[in-house]
Design an enzyme around this catalytic site. Structure first.
Site, mmCIF file in Angstrom:
data_model
loop_
_atom_site.group_PDB
_atom_site.id
_atom_site.type_symbol
_atom_site.label_atom_id
_atom_site.label_comp_id
_atom_site.label_asym_id
_atom_site.label_seq_id
_atom_site.Cartn_x
_atom_site.Cartn_y
_atom_site.Cartn_z
ATOM 1 N N TYR A 190 -58.251 99.897 -0.267
ATOM 2 C CA TYR A 190 -58.716 98.681 -0.932
ATOM 3 C C TYR A 190 -57.593 97.648 -0.987
ATOM 4 O O TYR A 190 -56.456 97.970 -1.355
ATOM 5 C CB TYR A 190 -59.225 99.010 -2.342
ATOM 6 C CG TYR A 190 -60.414 99.931 -2.290
ATOM 7 C CD1 TYR A 190 -61.713 99.436 -2.323
ATOM 8 C CD2 TYR A 190 -60.236 101.307 -2.134
ATOM 9 C CE1 TYR A 190 -62.807 100.287 -2.222
ATOM 10 C CE2 TYR A 190 -61.317 102.165 -2.028
ATOM 11 C CZ TYR A 190 -62.602 101.645 -2.072
ATOM 12 O OH TYR A 190 -63.685 102.487 -1.953
ATOM 13 N N TYR A 224 -22.148 67.064 -1.107
ATOM 14 C CA TYR A 224 -23.164 67.418 -0.110
ATOM 15 C C TYR A 224 -22.509 67.515 1.258
ATOM 16 O O TYR A 224 -21.910 66.546 1.744
ATOM 17 C CB TYR A 224 -24.294 66.391 -0.057
ATOM 18 C CG TYR A 224 -25.230 66.664 1.094
ATOM 19 C CD1 TYR A 224 -26.039 67.803 1.090
ATOM 20 C CD2 TYR A 224 -25.292 65.814 2.196
ATOM 21 C CE1 TYR A 224 -26.878 68.085 2.151
ATOM 22 C CE2 TYR A 224 -26.132 66.086 3.265
ATOM 23 C CZ TYR A 224 -26.922 67.224 3.236
ATOM 24 O OH TYR A 224 -27.753 67.508 4.293
ATOM 25 N N ARG A 237 -10.695 51.577 0.135
ATOM 26 C CA ARG A 237 -10.956 51.143 -1.230
ATOM 27 C C ARG A 237 -10.715 49.636 -1.358
ATOM 28 O O ARG A 237 -9.764 49.089 -0.799
ATOM 29 C CB ARG A 237 -10.041 51.920 -2.170
ATOM 30 C CG ARG A 237 -10.392 51.850 -3.632
ATOM 31 C CD ARG A 237 -9.364 52.630 -4.446
ATOM 32 N NE ARG A 237 -9.147 53.966 -3.880
ATOM 33 C CZ ARG A 237 -7.990 54.591 -3.933
ATOM 34 N NH1 ARG A 237 -6.933 54.012 -4.491
ATOM 35 N NH2 ARG A 237 -7.867 55.797 -3.412
ATOM 36 N N LYS A 274 -25.736 72.553 3.926
ATOM 37 C CA LYS A 274 -26.863 72.787 4.829
ATOM 38 C C LYS A 274 -26.388 72.694 6.268
ATOM 39 O O LYS A 274 -25.799 71.684 6.670
ATOM 40 C CB LYS A 274 -27.968 71.763 4.554
ATOM 41 C CG LYS A 274 -29.277 72.003 5.319
ATOM 42 C CD LYS A 274 -29.342 71.321 6.658
ATOM 43 C CE LYS A 274 -29.269 69.820 6.553
ATOM 44 N NZ LYS A 274 -29.327 69.176 7.903
ATOM 45 N N HIS A 315 -16.742 70.634 -6.306
ATOM 46 C CA HIS A 315 -17.536 69.856 -7.259
ATOM 47 C C HIS A 315 -18.437 68.838 -6.553
ATOM 48 O O HIS A 315 -17.987 68.118 -5.664
ATOM 49 C CB HIS A 315 -16.644 69.053 -8.223
ATOM 50 C CG HIS A 315 -15.427 69.765 -8.697
ATOM 51 N ND1 HIS A 315 -15.445 70.671 -9.721
ATOM 52 C CD2 HIS A 315 -14.140 69.708 -8.277
ATOM 53 C CE1 HIS A 315 -14.221 71.140 -9.917
ATOM 54 N NE2 HIS A 315 -13.413 70.576 -9.051
#
Length: 453
Positions: free
Chosen positions: A100, A363, A437, A348, A360
């Site tokens: 089942y 990405y 900068r 990734k 810290h």
């Protein structure tokens, strides 16, 4: 052992209150019916006949890769009718195992015992004794042998006192089963063709019916509502946790651990609370997994620490690495030995070289990072222009200052330094310092605006 299986999975599952067919609801991360299919496959079933009805399109889409013969039961006229839909495909001399799709925990050991117990020309039947048998078909014996099964609605008061119940799981030879199915009728309280009536048919022909008990009663519990599914989920997870503990894995709280796939562990692995394992996961010696982590299809080598609430999917992590807390490693991420990624870092399709760090708020996507390189807080590899992905290459011994944007495609050679706040669009030569900068200005005597009253 030559056998084929019939899995009954045509029920709607009204009490699940769902648009999804009942047997597609998941237990330990995969549909209930797939647990049953996998068990049959593991035992070497020649054919697996899957009888379906409600939600057929969903069933076929979800199980498109499974090695099953699809058998439609257009009208749900009972369990006997369901098995009969598959009977034209039975070989006369093969064992037919009836299972089942909403009884997902039945074990290989129990099925093997049932197959072995089938008497020649007769039926092997899986039964269990319950303190409260209400709702189940009762096993009727005469001087010991099983002679019939009586459903709850058809049972008299004496039969309702019987505590041995039918699980519905049975084995019979294909030719015999086809003959008995052809003789079924629906003259009963529910107006259905009961599979259980083949027991009486076999007995009337003088054939033996052998009752077998499961290894554990939980194996034959079915699912009709979400509460029952949750109960079986916890029972399954408790069994998996027990196995891991026996193998030397330290689960800080076995009741707060979910295994939804396969886990291979080395020695002295420690897993904290509320960890979820999905797919195929491998953990080396002395690996520590912090609380609340999710690991899916990943490999983590020796002496690595994964701190709390990190998500690792489709990634490889080397030896003596540190991950997290709150890190996300996505598919294609690779951390070489002794590398570190910290809080709120996402990686990734990128390789982080040996001894490199991104501790810290960073990405790193579509990137290649060399050895001993430091990626400062707030660094972003700008890898996507809205249509295509581009690669960032960072060499050995590079220092990338905080809040830098690396606009790919771009290459930073060995030993270069990127000043904080830099937006980098061109390649950097070995040992160069780059800073974009804006010039700092100081205005003396300046006063903040005051709100008008």
């Amino acid at each position: 052992m030559k056998f084929s299986a019939v899995i009954l999975a045509a029920g709607k599952g009204t009490r699940m209150y769902s648009n999804m067919p009942k047997v597609l609801h998941t237990l330990a991360g995969k549909p209930m019916v797939k647990h049953v299919i996998d068990t049959c496959t593991g035992l070497g079933a020649q054919n697996i006949h899957l009888v379906y009805g409600h939600g057929g399109d969903q069933m076929q889409a979800a199980l498109a890769e499974e090695p099953v013969n699809w058998v439609l039961q257009a009208e749900q006229l009972g369990t006997g009718h369901a098995v009969d839909q598959a009977s034209p495909q039975f070989e006369d001399d093969e064992k037919i195992l009836v299972l089942y799709g909403d009884v997902p925990l039945i074990s290989s050991e129990t099925i093997e015992s049932l197959l072995d117990a089938q008497p020649k020309g007769g039926i092997a039947l899986l039964t269990v004794v319950l303190d409260n048998p209400t709702g189940y078909g009762r096993i009727v014996r005469k001087n010991g042998p099983v002679v019939a099964i009586v459903e709850q609605k058809d049972a008299n008061e004496e039969q309702k006192l019987i505590k041995e119940i039918n699980t519905g799981v049975m084995v019979a030879t294909g030719g015999d089963l086809k003959r008995w199915l052809a003789g079924l009728n629906n003259d009963n309280a529910q107006g259905e063709y009961y599979l259980t009536d083949v027991i009486a048919a076999a007995h009337d022909e003088g054939n033996a019916v052998e009752a077998v008990h499961p290894v554990s009663p939980i194996e034959v519990e079915g699912v009709n509502d979400r509460a029952q599914l949750a109960r079986l989920e916890r029972a399954f997870q408790a069994a998996q946790a027990k196995k891991l503990l026996e193998q030397g894995v330290m689960l800080r709280d076995p009741a707060r651990f979910d295994l939804r796939g396969e886990l291979q562990c080395g020695l002295d692995v420690e897993i904290d609370v509320n960890v979820i394992i999905e797919g195929n996961v491998s953990l080396g010696d002395n690996v520590v997994i912090g609380a609340g982590c999710v690991l899916k299809d990943c490999e983590i080598d020796d002496n690595t620490i994964v701190r709390p609430y990190s998500v690792i999917e489709g990634a490889t992590v080397g030896e003596q690495c540190t991950v997290g807390p709150f890190t996300r490693l996505r598919p294609g991420a690779e951390m070489r030995n002794d590398s570190h990624v910290g809080n709120f870092v996402e990686v990734k399709n990128a390789c982080i070289g040996e001894g490199s760090k991104a501790n810290h708020l960073t990405y790193l996507g579509d990137a290649e990072i060399g050895q001993r390189t430091n990626i400062g807080a707030g660094t972003i590899t700008c890898n996507y222009d809205g249509a295509n992905k581009f690669k960032t290459i960072i060499g050995n011994d590079v220092f990338v200052g905080s809040d830098s944007q690396l606009v790919a495609p771009v290459t930073i050679a060995d030993g270069a330094t990127i000043g904080a706040g830099t937006t980098l669009t061109k390649d950097v030569a070995e040992g160069e310092l780059v800073i974009t900068r804006a010039k700092e200005r100081k205005i003396t005597g300046w006063q903040r605006p005051v709100k008008k009253k």
